[in-house]
Design a protein around this motif. Structure first.
Motif, PDB file in Angstrom:
ATOM      1  N   UNK A 189       0.828  -1.205   0.000  1.00  0.00           N
ATOM      2  CA  UNK A 189       0.000   0.000   0.000  1.00  0.00           C
ATOM      3  C   UNK A 189       0.863   1.256   0.000  1.00  0.00           C
ATOM      4  N   UNK A 190       1.921   1.252   0.790  1.00  0.00           N
ATOM      5  CA  UNK A 190       2.817   2.408   0.830  1.00  0.00           C
ATOM      6  C   UNK A 190       3.531   2.591  -0.509  1.00  0.00           C
ATOM      7  N   UNK A 191       3.927   1.481  -1.139  1.00  0.00           N
ATOM      8  CA  UNK A 191       4.571   1.563  -2.437  1.00  0.00           C
ATOM      9  C   UNK A 191       3.632   2.132  -3.496  1.00  0.00           C
ATOM     10  N   UNK A 192       2.372   1.709  -3.481  1.00  0.00           N
ATOM     11  CA  UNK A 192       1.389   2.246  -4.437  1.00  0.00           C
ATOM     12  C   UNK A 192       1.170   3.736  -4.216  1.00  0.00           C
ATOM     13  N   UNK A 193       1.166   4.140  -2.952  1.00  0.00           N
ATOM     14  CA  UNK A 193       0.997   5.564  -2.666  1.00  0.00           C
ATOM     15  C   UNK A 193       2.162   6.387  -3.215  1.00  0.00           C
ATOM     16  N   UNK A 194       3.374   5.884  -3.040  1.00  0.00           N
ATOM     17  CA  UNK A 194       4.542   6.621  -3.527  1.00  0.00           C
ATOM     18  C   UNK A 194       4.563   6.688  -5.054  1.00  0.00           C
ATOM     19  N   UNK A 195       4.202   5.582  -5.708  1.00  0.00           N
ATOM     20  CA  UNK A 195       4.139   5.596  -7.178  1.00  0.00           C
ATOM     21  C   UNK A 195       3.079   6.601  -7.646  1.00  0.00           C
ATOM     22  N   UNK A 196       1.911   6.566  -6.997  1.00  0.00           N
ATOM     23  CA  UNK A 196       0.866   7.519  -7.349  1.00  0.00           C
ATOM     24  C   UNK A 196       1.283   8.953  -7.079  1.00  0.00           C
ATOM     25  N   UNK A 197       2.071   9.161  -6.036  1.00  0.00           N
ATOM     26  CA  UNK A 197       2.538  10.509  -5.724  1.00  0.00           C
ATOM     27  C   UNK A 197       3.464  11.038  -6.816  1.00  0.00           C
ATOM     28  N   UNK A 198       4.328  10.168  -7.320  1.00  0.00           N
ATOM     29  CA  UNK A 198       5.218  10.580  -8.419  1.00  0.00           C
ATOM     30  C   UNK A 198       4.408  10.914  -9.666  1.00  0.00           C
ATOM     31  N   UNK A 199       3.416  10.065  -9.986  1.00  0.00           N
ATOM     32  CA  UNK A 199       2.573  10.321 -11.158  1.00  0.00           C
ATOM     33  C   UNK A 199       1.794  11.618 -10.983  1.00  0.00           C
ATOM     34  N   UNK A 200       1.382  11.893  -9.752  1.00  0.00           N
ATOM     35  CA  UNK A 200       0.615  13.112  -9.476  1.00  0.00           C
ATOM     36  C   UNK A 200       1.475  14.368  -9.618  1.00  0.00           C
ATOM     37  N   UNK A 201       2.733  14.298  -9.185  1.00  0.00           N
ATOM     38  CA  UNK A 201       3.607  15.472  -9.195  1.00  0.00           C
ATOM     39  C   UNK A 201       4.224  15.697 -10.572  1.00  0.00           C
ATOM     40  N   UNK A 202       4.403  14.640 -11.343  1.00  0.00           N
ATOM     41  CA  UNK A 202       5.115  14.746 -12.620  1.00  0.00           C
ATOM     42  C   UNK A 202       4.561  15.844 -13.533  1.00  0.00           C
ATOM     43  N   UNK A 203       3.237  15.939 -13.771  1.00  0.00           N
ATOM     44  CA  UNK A 203       2.749  17.025 -14.638  1.00  0.00           C
ATOM     45  C   UNK A 203       2.930  18.413 -14.026  1.00  0.00           C
ATOM     46  N   UNK A 204       3.006  18.473 -12.693  1.00  0.00           N
ATOM     47  CA  UNK A 204       3.123  19.766 -12.034  1.00  0.00           C
ATOM     48  C   UNK A 204       4.554  20.283 -12.048  1.00  0.00           C
ATOM     49  N   UNK A 205       5.484  19.398 -11.695  1.00  0.00           N
ATOM     50  CA  UNK A 205       6.888  19.795 -11.652  1.00  0.00           C
ATOM     51  C   UNK A 205       7.763  18.551 -11.789  1.00  0.00           C
ATOM     52  N   UNK A 206       8.300  18.267 -12.965  1.00  0.00           N
ATOM     53  CA  UNK A 206       9.105  17.060 -13.168  1.00  0.00           C
ATOM     54  C   UNK A 206      10.322  16.990 -12.247  1.00  0.00           C
ATOM     55  N   UNK A 207      10.914  18.144 -11.923  1.00  0.00           N
ATOM     56  CA  UNK A 207      12.090  18.139 -11.065  1.00  0.00           C
ATOM     57  C   UNK A 207      11.759  17.598  -9.680  1.00  0.00           C
ATOM     58  N   UNK A 208      10.640  18.078  -9.110  1.00  0.00           N
ATOM     59  CA  UNK A 208      10.237  17.583  -7.793  1.00  0.00           C
ATOM     60  C   UNK A 208       9.874  16.108  -7.864  1.00  0.00           C
ATOM     61  N   UNK A 209       9.240  15.688  -8.964  1.00  0.00           N
ATOM     62  CA  UNK A 209       8.884  14.270  -9.130  1.00  0.00           C
ATOM     63  C   UNK A 209      10.133  13.399  -9.140  1.00  0.00           C
ATOM     64  N   UNK A 210      11.194  13.859  -9.798  1.00  0.00           N
ATOM     65  CA  UNK A 210      12.446  13.097  -9.835  1.00  0.00           C
ATOM     66  C   UNK A 210      13.061  12.994  -8.442  1.00  0.00           C
ATOM     67  N   UNK A 211      12.972  14.087  -7.671  1.00  0.00           N
ATOM     68  CA  UNK A 211      13.492  14.053  -6.293  1.00  0.00           C
ATOM     69  C   UNK A 211      12.671  13.098  -5.444  1.00  0.00           C
ATOM     70  N   UNK A 212      11.364  13.057  -5.662  1.00  0.00           N
ATOM     71  CA  UNK A 212      10.488  12.153  -4.899  1.00  0.00           C
ATOM     72  C   UNK A 212      10.823  10.704  -5.159  1.00  0.00           C
ATOM     73  N   UNK A 213      11.248  10.392  -6.395  1.00  0.00           N
ATOM     74  CA  UNK A 213      11.626   9.004  -6.708  1.00  0.00           C
ATOM     75  C   UNK A 213      12.747   8.549  -5.814  1.00  0.00           C
TER      76      UNK A 213
END
Length: 213
Positions: A189-213
């Motif tokens: 469940x935690x892994x799915x949340x983190x993957x979804x968080x990256x997908x959610x942030x990617x259109x907003x700010x790719x740089x932050x999404x890369x840091x979240x990974x």
């Protein structure tokens, strides 16, 4: 006196009374089983308590995110209003110019969510389901363990048989195996949340999404 020196702790049984209702073997069995069960149940209960706390906090956090993102799955009323207003303006212009209004494309009265919105909400809803399922199973396991250690009455022989019956049920239904698998569900469940968080942030700010990974 050594508590495990049962020959001194309990009197010797009379001849032909070795398996009677109050025989020493049943008392020895109960002492050993009580010590074994206490250690087993305490370890399992501590793990379940931690799981319940984490599952509750994680579900609350995930629900907060879903309250916001789930709105993107429904029709965008603002976009539909803009489309209708655009159609109305074009009709008015066509009427003013004396042109045919049949060539004006109809307004879009429905809107479909983007692929990223579908993925984000799908991942997070699955994660929430796993988290709540983990909490439910943890509560059921906690109740099972409580019932397992419930005090029984009767002769030592009766209490020994009841304890063995409970232990056989615990083993048959693989309760301890289930408890050991509950953290895996939370990790997924935690892994799915983190993957979804990256997908959610990617259109907003790719740089932050890369840091979240």
């Amino acid at each position: 006196m050594d508590p495990h020196d049962y020959e001194k702790k309990y009197p010797e049984d009379a001849i032909y009374e070795e398996l009677s209702e109050n025989a020493r073997i049943w008392r020895v069995y109960l002492d050993e089983a009580t010590e074994f069960d206490a250690d087993m149940v305490n370890k399992a209960s501590d793990g379940l308590d931690l799981l319940l706390v984490f599952a509750g906090l994680f579900s609350a956090v995930l629900t907060t995110f879903l309250v916001q993102t789930s709105q993107s799955l429904s029709n965008d009323d603002a976009a539909i209003s803009v489309s209708l207003l655009s159609e109305l303006v074009m009709i008015q212009r066509a009427m003013a110019n004396g042109t045919s209004i049949e060539s004006i494309p109809p307004a879009e009265t429905t809107s479909s969510p983007s692929r990223s919105d579908v993925w984000v909400n799908g991942l997070w809803f699955i994660g929430l389901t796993l988290s709540l399922s983990t909490a439910l199973l943890a509560v059921l396991a906690r109740q099972w363990l409580h019932q397992y250690t419930a005090i029984t009455s009767g002769t030592p022989r009766d209490r020994s048989l009841i304890r063995q019956y409970r232990y056989d049920g615990l083993t048959k239904w693989r309760v301890l195996v289930l408890i050991s698998l509950l953290p895996v569900l939370l990790h997924i469940a935690l892994g799915l949340f983190l993957v979804g968080l990256v997908v959610f942030i990617m259109p907003l700010n790719p740089a932050i999404a890369c840091i979240t990974k």
